[in-house]
Design a protein around this motif. Sequence first.
Motif: not given
Length: 307
Positions: A18, A42, A47, A49, A58, A99, A101, A233
């Motif tokens: 993470w 990206h 990602t 969510s 999305h 959010q 990643w 990103n």
Amino acid sequence: MTVRRTLPARERSFVGAWCFADHYGPDDVATSGGMDVAPHPHCGLATVSWLFSGEVEHRDSLGTVAVVRPGEVNLMTAGRGISHSEVSTPATSVLHGAQLWVVLPSSAAGAEPRFEHHVPAVVRPAPGVEARVFVGSLWGSSSPVRVETPLLGVEVVLAGAASVAVPVPDGFELGVLVDSGSVRVDGQDVEPAALAVLEAGVTSVVVEAGGEGARVLLLGGEPFREEVVMWWNFIGRSHEEVLAAREEWESGAAGGVAGAFGRVEGYVGPVARIPAPALPGVRLRSRGNRRRGDGSATPVVEAPPLS
């Protein structure tokens, strides 16, 4: 919107793989205007969510059109490159979520992009405690979404004064991100929007809620051992990789073609795409897993609001 960025921070770059956590809201969209993020690119990451309230539409360059709802996870693996947009729906009155990643290992950084959706079941590991496992496995519940390194992502809601012992998977680091309420993690107070981190080797951690109850996200994984360059990103292994990704996104727009990041169809907003910012006038530096030295206490990463 009110956004608190917990990862990356000066104190911590990763928890497992993470690598990014934005915790936003709760915001009244009648005041804030809600979320409207135009198509943007990206690469080198995935990602995740997760919403507590509201809905977000999305759209991505694979042709996916999906709505993110509370209690449902949308995982988009960018791999070699993808673009997407995010817009809160007209049905949303209060927007509140996270959010997240995940950095991809070098072996998967160039993978083909993909999108996955899952609705995790509610499990009750202790009295007054409900949990939803959206990544990995815990308390007998497993998520089918595919990740490239061993990971754990769980929402835990605790009633007033409830507590739960969290078994930490072998070899995992574990972060406890507090969304709401007063929380104690192994006896240490953790404020809302802060992240308590336990290093690999801990086998169990006790999370306790105050009298008003609490909600936390558990984010864990095996320590990520690679050095990466993370800018805007993009995640790459060098300054040159990130520079190439930026140039690809900008040249695709300038040439009126989709480029390696593809094109998002159906997005309607004030701008057609988000341009990449200018690179700083210095060489981008890599970052790795910063770990606590003596293991004497659970470090807490504070997250002041971005806006």
